[in-house]
Write a protein that holds these residues in place. Structure first.
Motif: not given
Length: 115
Positions: A37-38, A54-56, A69-70, A72-75
């Motif tokens: 989050p954030g 650590d997103a992409l 962690g989520d 769908d949110t990360l996508l």
């Protein structure tokens, strides 16, 4: 987990998003939650580079199985925020090899056109 004490949740609203100047370089703080989050990424348009934490990653994306962690949110963060950057933008992840937005948009098996 692993015996570490819990830490307070970080909210991206605690960090000013938008353009900032660091050492004479213009940086745009981008909201890219999902791994955590954030989560944020730091985009340096003049240098054509984005630090994604650590997103992409090269041919991958961040884990979302930790608390907060989520997937769908990360996508959404990757496809709508990071992939909106110019395709020649260098992606400098938290670890692993560098890549580019265009390369990942076309070839990432988890979130790119390859899917």
């Amino acid at each position: 987990i692993w015996g570490f004490p819990p830490v307070p949740a970080f909210e991206s609203r605690d960090l000013p998003t938008g353009q900032q100047v660091f050492g004479g370089m213009t940086c745009t703080v981008l909201d890219t939650p999902g791994h955590t989050p954030g989560g944020v990424s730091y985009y340096f348009p003049d240098e054509k580079a984005v630090f994604t934490g650590d997103a992409l990653f090269y041919r991958s994306l961040g884990r979302t199985d930790f608390p907060g962690g989520d997937h769908d949110t990360l996508l959404h963060s990757i496809r709508k925020v990071l992939f909106a950057l110019p395709e020649e933008t260098a992606v400098l992840p938290g670890h692993g090899p560098a890549t580019s937005i265009g390369n990942e948009r076309r070839n990432n098996p988890f979130c790119g056109d390859f899917v």
